[in-house]
Design a protein around this motif. Structure first.
Motif, mmCIF file in Angstrom:
data_model
loop_
_atom_site.group_PDB
_atom_site.id
_atom_site.type_symbol
_atom_site.label_atom_id
_atom_site.label_comp_id
_atom_site.label_asym_id
_atom_site.label_seq_id
_atom_site.Cartn_x
_atom_site.Cartn_y
_atom_site.Cartn_z
ATOM 1 N N SER A 40 0.803 -1.378 -0.001
ATOM 2 C CA SER A 40 -0.057 -0.044 -0.014
ATOM 3 C C SER A 40 0.917 1.160 -0.068
ATOM 4 O O SER A 40 0.440 2.328 -0.473
ATOM 5 C CB SER A 40 -0.890 -0.237 1.193
ATOM 6 O OG SER A 40 -0.325 0.220 2.487
ATOM 7 N N ILE A 41 2.007 1.105 0.401
ATOM 8 C CA ILE A 41 3.072 2.306 0.381
ATOM 9 C C ILE A 41 3.363 2.751 -0.697
ATOM 10 O O ILE A 41 3.280 4.005 -1.180
ATOM 11 C CB ILE A 41 4.279 2.214 1.444
ATOM 12 C CG1 ILE A 41 3.919 1.488 2.707
ATOM 13 C CG2 ILE A 41 5.291 2.965 1.363
ATOM 14 C CD1 ILE A 41 5.206 1.316 3.605
ATOM 15 N N ALA A 42 3.385 2.056 -1.789
ATOM 16 C CA ALA A 42 3.948 2.078 -3.110
ATOM 17 C C ALA A 42 2.512 2.504 -4.048
ATOM 18 O O ALA A 42 2.881 2.750 -5.326
ATOM 19 C CB ALA A 42 4.855 1.199 -3.769
ATOM 20 N N TYR A 43 1.477 1.696 -3.639
ATOM 21 C CA TYR A 43 0.207 2.058 -4.469
ATOM 22 C C TYR A 43 -0.501 3.290 -4.361
ATOM 23 O O TYR A 43 -0.948 3.806 -3.441
ATOM 24 C CB TYR A 43 -0.813 0.832 -3.956
ATOM 25 C CG TYR A 43 -1.952 0.714 -4.690
ATOM 26 C CD1 TYR A 43 -2.000 0.748 -6.144
ATOM 27 C CD2 TYR A 43 -3.249 0.581 -4.254
ATOM 28 C CE1 TYR A 43 -3.296 0.523 -6.635
ATOM 29 C CE2 TYR A 43 -4.374 0.388 -4.902
ATOM 30 C CZ TYR A 43 -4.311 0.440 -6.387
ATOM 31 O OH TYR A 43 -5.627 0.242 -6.804
ATOM 32 N N SER A 44 -0.536 3.810 -5.735
ATOM 33 C CA SER A 44 -0.968 5.338 -5.676
ATOM 34 C C SER A 44 -2.397 5.548 -5.516
ATOM 35 O O SER A 44 -2.867 6.733 -5.040
ATOM 36 C CB SER A 44 -0.671 5.696 -7.285
ATOM 37 O OG SER A 44 -1.458 5.461 -8.231
ATOM 38 N N ASP A 45 -3.280 4.464 -5.509
ATOM 39 C CA ASP A 45 -4.622 4.570 -5.166
ATOM 40 C C ASP A 45 -5.072 4.386 -3.883
ATOM 41 O O ASP A 45 -6.074 4.118 -3.389
ATOM 42 C CB ASP A 45 -5.548 3.567 -6.110
ATOM 43 C CG ASP A 45 -5.409 4.123 -7.478
ATOM 44 O OD1 ASP A 45 -5.246 5.257 -7.952
ATOM 45 O OD2 ASP A 45 -5.850 3.281 -8.556
ATOM 46 N N ALA A 46 -3.929 3.828 -2.968
ATOM 47 C CA ALA A 46 -4.360 3.505 -1.523
ATOM 48 C C ALA A 46 -4.734 4.455 -0.637
ATOM 49 O O ALA A 46 -5.534 4.352 0.323
ATOM 50 C CB ALA A 46 -3.061 2.685 -1.082
ATOM 51 N N PRO A 47 -3.949 5.836 -0.724
ATOM 52 C CA PRO A 47 -4.464 6.745 0.200
ATOM 53 C C PRO A 47 -5.828 6.982 0.380
ATOM 54 O O PRO A 47 -6.604 7.106 -0.664
ATOM 55 C CB PRO A 47 -3.848 8.047 -0.373
ATOM 56 C CG PRO A 47 -2.355 7.577 -1.217
ATOM 57 C CD PRO A 47 -3.120 6.297 -1.621
ATOM 58 N N GLY A 48 -6.337 7.043 1.545
ATOM 59 C CA GLY A 48 -7.932 7.384 1.774
ATOM 60 C C GLY A 48 -8.816 6.340 1.767
ATOM 61 O O GLY A 48 -9.927 6.178 2.440
ATOM 62 N N LYS A 49 -8.051 4.879 1.561
ATOM 63 C CA LYS A 49 -8.950 3.832 1.483
ATOM 64 C C LYS A 49 -8.917 2.965 2.842
ATOM 65 O O LYS A 49 -8.024 3.320 3.708
ATOM 66 C CB LYS A 49 -8.479 2.880 0.342
ATOM 67 C CG LYS A 49 -8.785 3.503 -0.897
ATOM 68 C CD LYS A 49 -8.529 2.430 -1.708
ATOM 69 C CE LYS A 49 -9.028 2.650 -3.309
ATOM 70 N NZ LYS A 49 -8.789 1.799 -4.387
ATOM 71 N N VAL A 50 -9.874 2.160 3.126
ATOM 72 C CA VAL A 50 -9.841 1.150 4.201
ATOM 73 C C VAL A 50 -9.923 -0.027 3.515
ATOM 74 O O VAL A 50 -10.942 -0.529 2.617
ATOM 75 C CB VAL A 50 -11.293 1.455 5.133
ATOM 76 C CG1 VAL A 50 -11.436 0.303 6.041
ATOM 77 C CG2 VAL A 50 -11.500 2.907 5.549
ATOM 78 N N TYR A 51 -9.162 -0.882 3.929
ATOM 79 C CA TYR A 51 -8.648 -2.395 3.341
ATOM 80 C C TYR A 51 -9.441 -3.383 4.221
ATOM 81 O O TYR A 51 -8.622 -3.427 5.616
ATOM 82 C CB TYR A 51 -7.269 -2.526 2.923
ATOM 83 C CG TYR A 51 -6.878 -1.893 1.751
ATOM 84 C CD1 TYR A 51 -7.520 -2.289 0.503
ATOM 85 C CD2 TYR A 51 -6.163 -0.522 1.544
ATOM 86 C CE1 TYR A 51 -7.079 -1.571 -0.762
ATOM 87 C CE2 TYR A 51 -5.930 0.013 0.563
ATOM 88 C CZ TYR A 51 -6.234 -0.428 -0.434
ATOM 89 O OH TYR A 51 -5.747 0.190 -1.717
#
Length: 293
Positions: A164-175
């Protein structure tokens, strides 16, 4: 807390443990002043005299998130919560986890939040807790033997956090993260008893009110490592803690899931003791063979 063994998990200079005190904000700033990513994994399954669920999951989270925001160099804040976190949950543990998520959002609206189900792995407080108890008594108390659980491998969760650190779409999401299979507690205990060679194990069904009372007694009379039950764990038994396939975050983060069956042998061998040869005989039908350790 002894952290020296963690230095071996990276090359020289990669693992730098820093002492901190949650009551001393300056120590938190020292931990973060050279970090662009902060991952908060602090939590507790049992309340203590010094730290309640609210202290650990809300107040401590507030201090960490505030310190990270004040540092000015933190680009990503990752918060590990728990599956089932809900302000209206019957479980105080899960209510406090939901409050902690809100605190994180106040400081980092684009924080990445993970909600794993019960995690298993070496030294876990899930499978090992039942295995320890089976070495003391044959009967294992359960509030709902047919309730389904979906345990997730701790290394899979760790890999998801790293990705998730390198995934650009991850910020703001709940996994939400759950394992590949669901089990009833009866099936789970049967797997553990098989691996630890405890064929005499049997579940003891307890009504929820009785389980809560026994949990309250355990909280006052037993040290944390011996507690199979607490009042809040009894309340968590009332919650659905499984994950629908389409809601599982592993697919988006491209993490292959590890099954419990592939790891439980290694995890439970610690609890087998001198019964290991008999476990080998049971699995392979070989008399007198000694299982490799």
């Amino acid at each position: 807390m002894n952290v020296r063994h963690l230095r071996l998990m990276g090359d020289l200079g990669q693992m730098v443990p820093l002492p901190y005190d949650m009551a001393e904000t300056a120590t938190l700033h020292r931990c973060m002043d050279r970090s662009n990513v902060v991952i908060n994994m602090i939590g507790n399954m049992h309340q203590t005299r010094n730290y309640t669920f609210d202290d650990t999951h809300v107040k401590v989270t507030h201090r960490i998130a505030k310190a990270a925001a004040e540092a000015g160099n933190v680009d990503r804040f990752i918060h590990v919560s728990a599956h089932g976190a809900d302000l209206n949950s019957p479980s105080e543990f899960l209510r406090s986890k939901a409050k902690g998520e809100e605190v994180v959002r106040d400081f980092f609206p684009d924080a990445i939040i993970f909600r794993p189900t019960q995690m298993f792995g070496h030294e876990d407080k899930f499978l090992n807790r039942y295995a320890y108890f089976m070495n003391l008594a044959a009967g294992v108390p359960l509030v709902d033997a047919e309730q389904k659980v979906q345990p997730v491998f701790v290394q899979d969760v760790a890999q998801a956090i790293v990705n998730s650190i390198a995934y650009s779409d991850a910020p703001g999401k709940v996994y939400t993260l759950g394992g590949p299979k669901q089990y009833t507690y009866t099936e789970l205990l049967e797997m553990i008893s098989s691996e630890t060679v405890r064929p005499d194990m049997f579940p003891i069904p307890l009504p929820h009110p009785v389980a809560r009372v026994l949990g309250q007694i355990a909280e006052k009379a037993l040290p944390i490592k011996w507690r199979l039950l607490s009042a809040d764990l009894a309340d968590q038994m009332l919650c659905d803690l499984t994950v629908r396939e389409r809601d599982n975050g592993f697919a988006e983060l491209q993490v292959p899931m590890t099954t419990l069956e592939s790891e439980i042998n290694n995890l439970m061998i610690l609890h087998s003791g001198d019964r290991v040869p008999y476990r080998f005989e049971t699995k392979h039908g070989t008399k007198g063979a000694i299982a490799p350790r």
